[in-house]
Write a protein that holds these residues in place. Structure first.
Motif, PDB file in Angstrom:
ATOM      1  N   ARG A 122       0.844  -1.211   0.000  1.00  0.00           N
ATOM      2  CA  ARG A 122       0.000   0.000   0.000  1.00  0.00           C
ATOM      3  C   ARG A 122       0.869   1.246   0.000  1.00  0.00           C
ATOM      4  NH1 ARG A 122      -3.010  -3.106   3.549  1.00  0.00           N
ATOM      5  NH2 ARG A 122      -2.070  -2.091   5.370  1.00  0.00           N
ATOM      6  N   ARG A 123       1.918   1.224   0.821  1.00  0.00           N
ATOM      7  CA  ARG A 123       2.814   2.379   0.893  1.00  0.00           C
ATOM      8  C   ARG A 123       3.514   2.613  -0.442  1.00  0.00           C
ATOM      9  NH1 ARG A 123       3.487   7.079   3.541  1.00  0.00           N
ATOM     10  NH2 ARG A 123       5.598   7.812   3.197  1.00  0.00           N
ATOM     11  N   SER A 124       3.972   1.542  -1.051  1.00  0.00           N
ATOM     12  CA  SER A 124       4.680   1.646  -2.321  1.00  0.00           C
ATOM     13  C   SER A 124       3.776   2.190  -3.417  1.00  0.00           C
ATOM     14  CB  SER A 124       5.212   0.268  -2.716  1.00  0.00           C
ATOM     15  OG  SER A 124       5.803   0.300  -3.990  1.00  0.00           O
ATOM     16  N   ARG A 125       2.530   1.703  -3.463  1.00  0.00           N
ATOM     17  CA  ARG A 125       1.599   2.162  -4.499  1.00  0.00           C
ATOM     18  C   ARG A 125       1.181   3.605  -4.268  1.00  0.00           C
ATOM     19  NH1 ARG A 125      -1.596  -3.594  -4.166  1.00  0.00           N
ATOM     20  NH2 ARG A 125      -0.347  -4.691  -5.725  1.00  0.00           N
ATOM     21  N   ALA A 126       1.008   3.978  -3.007  1.00  0.00           N
ATOM     22  CA  ALA A 126       0.638   5.369  -2.710  1.00  0.00           C
ATOM     23  C   ALA A 126       1.747   6.318  -3.130  1.00  0.00           C
ATOM     24  CB  ALA A 126       0.340   5.522  -1.219  1.00  0.00           C
ATOM     25  N   ALA A 127       3.012   5.911  -2.900  1.00  0.00           N
ATOM     26  CA  ALA A 127       4.146   6.751  -3.287  1.00  0.00           C
ATOM     27  C   ALA A 127       4.213   6.896  -4.801  1.00  0.00           C
ATOM     28  CB  ALA A 127       5.448   6.164  -2.752  1.00  0.00           C
ATOM     29  N   THR A 160      19.551   5.202   1.093  1.00  0.00           N
ATOM     30  CA  THR A 160      18.695   4.066   0.796  1.00  0.00           C
ATOM     31  C   THR A 160      17.282   4.593   0.521  1.00  0.00           C
ATOM     32  OG1 THR A 160      17.995   3.707   3.079  1.00  0.00           O
ATOM     33  CG2 THR A 160      20.039   2.628   2.373  1.00  0.00           C
ATOM     34  N   ILE A 161      16.426   3.718   0.045  1.00  0.00           N
ATOM     35  CA  ILE A 161      15.055   4.118  -0.283  1.00  0.00           C
ATOM     36  C   ILE A 161      14.352   4.720   0.924  1.00  0.00           C
ATOM     37  CG2 ILE A 161      12.763   3.216  -0.884  1.00  0.00           C
ATOM     38  CD1 ILE A 161      14.147   1.304  -2.789  1.00  0.00           C
ATOM     39  N   ARG A 162      14.452   4.043   2.073  1.00  0.00           N
ATOM     40  CA  ARG A 162      13.716   4.533   3.231  1.00  0.00           C
ATOM     41  C   ARG A 162      14.393   5.736   3.864  1.00  0.00           C
ATOM     42  NH1 ARG A 162       9.697   3.746   1.760  1.00  0.00           N
ATOM     43  NH2 ARG A 162       9.772   1.482   1.646  1.00  0.00           N
ATOM     44  N   GLU A 163      15.712   5.853   3.785  1.00  0.00           N
ATOM     45  CA  GLU A 163      16.384   7.069   4.245  1.00  0.00           C
ATOM     46  C   GLU A 163      15.908   8.265   3.434  1.00  0.00           C
ATOM     47  OE1 GLU A 163      20.603   4.962   5.647  1.00  0.00           O
ATOM     48  OE2 GLU A 163      20.484   6.072   3.767  1.00  0.00           O
ATOM     49  N   PHE A 164      15.773   8.066   2.123  1.00  0.00           N
ATOM     50  CA  PHE A 164      15.297   9.150   1.261  1.00  0.00           C
ATOM     51  C   PHE A 164      13.872   9.544   1.654  1.00  0.00           C
ATOM     52  CE2 PHE A 164      13.168  10.954  -2.381  1.00  0.00           C
ATOM     53  CZ  PHE A 164      14.118  11.798  -2.934  1.00  0.00           C
ATOM     54  N   ASP A 165      13.010   8.549   1.858  1.00  0.00           N
ATOM     55  CA  ASP A 165      11.618   8.826   2.228  1.00  0.00           C
ATOM     56  C   ASP A 165      11.540   9.565   3.564  1.00  0.00           C
ATOM     57  OD1 ASP A 165      10.774   7.572  -0.068  1.00  0.00           O
ATOM     58  OD2 ASP A 165      10.270   5.683   0.917  1.00  0.00           O
ATOM     59  N   HIS A 173       7.856  18.882   6.465  1.00  0.00           N
ATOM     60  CA  HIS A 173       7.237  19.366   7.708  1.00  0.00           C
ATOM     61  C   HIS A 173       8.296  19.970   8.623  1.00  0.00           C
ATOM     62  CE1 HIS A 173       4.685  16.050   6.145  1.00  0.00           C
ATOM     63  NE2 HIS A 173       3.707  16.850   6.492  1.00  0.00           N
ATOM     64  N   PRO A 174       9.005  20.994   8.168  1.00  0.00           N
ATOM     65  CA  PRO A 174      10.073  21.582   8.993  1.00  0.00           C
ATOM     66  C   PRO A 174       9.517  22.168  10.284  1.00  0.00           C
ATOM     67  CG  PRO A 174       9.529  23.024   7.142  1.00  0.00           C
ATOM     68  CD  PRO A 174       8.806  21.728   6.903  1.00  0.00           C
ATOM     69  N   GLY A 175      10.261  21.951  11.357  1.00  0.00           N
ATOM     70  CA  GLY A 175       9.883  22.529  12.643  1.00  0.00           C
ATOM     71  C   GLY A 175       8.853  21.736  13.420  1.00  0.00           C
ATOM     72  N   LYS A 176       8.287  20.703  12.816  1.00  0.00           N
ATOM     73  CA  LYS A 176       7.255  19.920  13.506  1.00  0.00           C
ATOM     74  C   LYS A 176       7.875  18.660  14.095  1.00  0.00           C
ATOM     75  CE  LYS A 176       2.731  17.717  12.970  1.00  0.00           C
ATOM     76  NZ  LYS A 176       1.575  17.460  12.065  1.00  0.00           N
ATOM     77  N   ALA A 177       7.554  18.383  15.355  1.00  0.00           N
ATOM     78  CA  ALA A 177       8.079  17.204  16.029  1.00  0.00           C
ATOM     79  C   ALA A 177       7.183  16.002  15.775  1.00  0.00           C
ATOM     80  CB  ALA A 177       8.190  17.453  17.529  1.00  0.00           C
ATOM     81  N   PHE A 178       7.809  14.875  15.478  1.00  0.00           N
ATOM     82  CA  PHE A 178       7.079  13.633  15.238  1.00  0.00           C
ATOM     83  C   PHE A 178       7.616  12.551  16.166  1.00  0.00           C
ATOM     84  CE2 PHE A 178       6.738  15.871  11.198  1.00  0.00           C
ATOM     85  CZ  PHE A 178       5.396  15.696  10.875  1.00  0.00           C
ATOM     86  N   SER A 179       6.702  11.750  16.706  1.00  0.00           N
ATOM     87  CA  SER A 179       7.120  10.602  17.504  1.00  0.00           C
ATOM     88  C   SER A 179       7.600   9.497  16.568  1.00  0.00           C
ATOM     89  CB  SER A 179       5.950  10.081  18.344  1.00  0.00           C
ATOM     90  OG  SER A 179       4.939   9.527  17.495  1.00  0.00           O
ATOM     91  N   ARG A 180       8.276   8.505  17.144  1.00  0.00           N
ATOM     92  CA  ARG A 180       8.714   7.379  16.323  1.00  0.00           C
ATOM     93  C   ARG A 180       7.512   6.631  15.758  1.00  0.00           C
ATOM     94  NH1 ARG A 180      12.928   3.728  19.393  1.00  0.00           N
ATOM     95  NH2 ARG A 180      11.322   3.838  21.018  1.00  0.00           N
ATOM     96  N   GLU A 181       6.441   6.547  16.536  1.00  0.00           N
ATOM     97  CA  GLU A 181       5.227   5.889  16.035  1.00  0.00           C
ATOM     98  C   GLU A 181       4.659   6.630  14.827  1.00  0.00           C
ATOM     99  OE1 GLU A 181       5.496   4.893  20.429  1.00  0.00           O
ATOM    100  OE2 GLU A 181       5.797   6.668  19.188  1.00  0.00           O
ATOM    101  N   GLU A 182       4.654   7.960  14.888  1.00  0.00           N
ATOM    102  CA  GLU A 182       4.133   8.742  13.765  1.00  0.00           C
ATOM    103  C   GLU A 182       5.014   8.601  12.531  1.00  0.00           C
ATOM    104  OE1 GLU A 182       1.836  12.514  15.794  1.00  0.00           O
ATOM    105  OE2 GLU A 182       4.034  12.483  15.900  1.00  0.00           O
ATOM    106  N   LEU A 183       6.324   8.605  12.738  1.00  0.00           N
ATOM    107  CA  LEU A 183       7.239   8.432  11.606  1.00  0.00           C
ATOM    108  C   LEU A 183       7.076   7.045  10.995  1.00  0.00           C
ATOM    109  CD1 LEU A 183      10.447  10.186  12.972  1.00  0.00           C
ATOM    110  CD2 LEU A 183       8.932  11.009  11.152  1.00  0.00           C
ATOM    111  N   MET A 184       6.921   6.040  11.831  1.00  0.00           N
ATOM    112  CA  MET A 184       6.721   4.681  11.320  1.00  0.00           C
ATOM    113  C   MET A 184       5.448   4.616  10.474  1.00  0.00           C
ATOM    114  SD  MET A 184       6.621   1.081  13.412  1.00  0.00           S
ATOM    115  CE  MET A 184       8.410   0.975  13.426  1.00  0.00           C
ATOM    116  N   GLN A 185       4.408   5.297  10.918  1.00  0.00           N
ATOM    117  CA  GLN A 185       3.145   5.262  10.181  1.00  0.00           C
ATOM    118  C   GLN A 185       3.233   6.047   8.878  1.00  0.00           C
ATOM    119  OE1 GLN A 185      -0.280   7.225  12.029  1.00  0.00           O
ATOM    120  NE2 GLN A 185      -1.573   5.557  11.299  1.00  0.00           N
ATOM    121  N   VAL A 187       6.055   7.256   7.178  1.00  0.00           N
ATOM    122  CA  VAL A 187       7.161   6.953   6.273  1.00  0.00           C
ATOM    123  C   VAL A 187       7.151   5.494   5.830  1.00  0.00           C
ATOM    124  CG1 VAL A 187       9.670   6.942   5.987  1.00  0.00           C
ATOM    125  CG2 VAL A 187       8.564   8.801   7.259  1.00  0.00           C
ATOM    126  N   TRP A 188       6.879   4.594   6.778  1.00  0.00           N
ATOM    127  CA  TRP A 188       6.874   3.165   6.453  1.00  0.00           C
ATOM    128  C   TRP A 188       5.473   2.650   6.101  1.00  0.00           C
ATOM    129  CZ3 TRP A 188      10.661   5.284   9.263  1.00  0.00           C
ATOM    130  CH2 TRP A 188      11.966   4.797   9.117  1.00  0.00           C
TER     131      TRP A 188
END
Length: 239
Positions: A122-127, A160-165, A173-185, A187-188
């Motif tokens: 799903r992530r790949s197709r959305a990208a 790598t692909i995910r580093e780029f993403d 989203h400069p200046g906005k803080a994200f939790s690891r859970e939010e980044l996982m959702q 970006v991954w």
């Protein structure tokens, strides 16, 4: 045969029991599944009928999973979920460095693997369907989302692909803080998983874009929250 829209998955594992179980669960979930027991046959199958995703064992005889992943990536983007028999972080990092989108440590739940396959697809197709964006820049870092190229002070970065993403998402989203859970959702595309995956990627990304990764000024830690990209790249205390 199942409808192509559900997705073609290539399962690569030299353990026939593991391959049969994984292929069976994917087949019952509506995927068109092909199998290979070693690297060369996996590359042949992928060349003959390009898969939408590859489930790839790290510890293959002869040509290991890392080399198979590199060769698959050289032919073009394809999502890869790496299977590893060990939970050692070095194995996970190696898989992520060559572009694996996810990793699963044996023994694993076949049902969870099927969920991860769906999530990565799903992530790949959305990208792929996302509208092209213009360049994104901050503190000497420039990213071109359409051509998937990134540079620091004019020098191209080997991401790598995910580093780029991950870098692209933070630059959006400069200046906005994200939790690891939010980044996982975001970006991954995972709603579950090992949060250390995010930590590893942040560390690897800092090593490539920060002047001093030990004192990062661009990707900063927000204590008790997660991470924030400082578009000015200004000095700040961090981990």
């Amino acid at each position: 045969m199942h409808t192509p829209a559900q997705g073609r998955v290539l399962v690569v594992d030299d353990d026939p029991t593991v391959a049969e179980v994984v292929a069976g669960y994917l087949d019952r979930s509506g995927y068109d599944v092909a199998r290979a027991a070693d690297g060369p046959s996996a590359l042949e199958r992928a060349a003959a009928h390009r898969p939408d995703l590859v489930v790839l064992d790290l510890m293959l005889p002869g040509m290991d999973g890392l080399e198979v992943c590199r060769r698959l990536r050289a032919r073009g983007p394809v999502p890869v979920i790496m299977l590893t028999a060990r939970g050692d972080e070095d194995d996970r990092i190696l898989g992520l460095e060559v572009g694996a989108d996810d990793y699963v440590t044996k023994p694993f739940s076949p049902r969870e693997l099927v969920l991860r396959v769906g999530s990565v697809l799903r992530r790949s197709r959305a990208a792929a369907e996302r509208e092209p964006l213009g360049p994104l820049s901050a503190a000497g870092i420039t990213v071109h989302p359409d051509s998937r190229r990134a540079s620091r002070d004019g020098t191209e970065l080997a991401l790598t692909i995910r580093e780029f993403d991950l870098l692209t998402f933070l630059l959006r989203h400069p200046g906005k803080a994200f939790s690891r859970e939010e980044l996982m959702q975001h970006v991954w595309g995972w709603d579950f998983g090992d949060l250390s995956t995010v930590t590893v990627h942040i560390r690897r990304l800092r090593a490539k874009i920060e002047s001093d990764p030990a004192q990062p000024t661009l990707i900063q830690t927000v204590w008790g929250v997660g991470y924030r990209l400082d578009a000015s790249g200004g000095a700040g205390r961090d981990e």
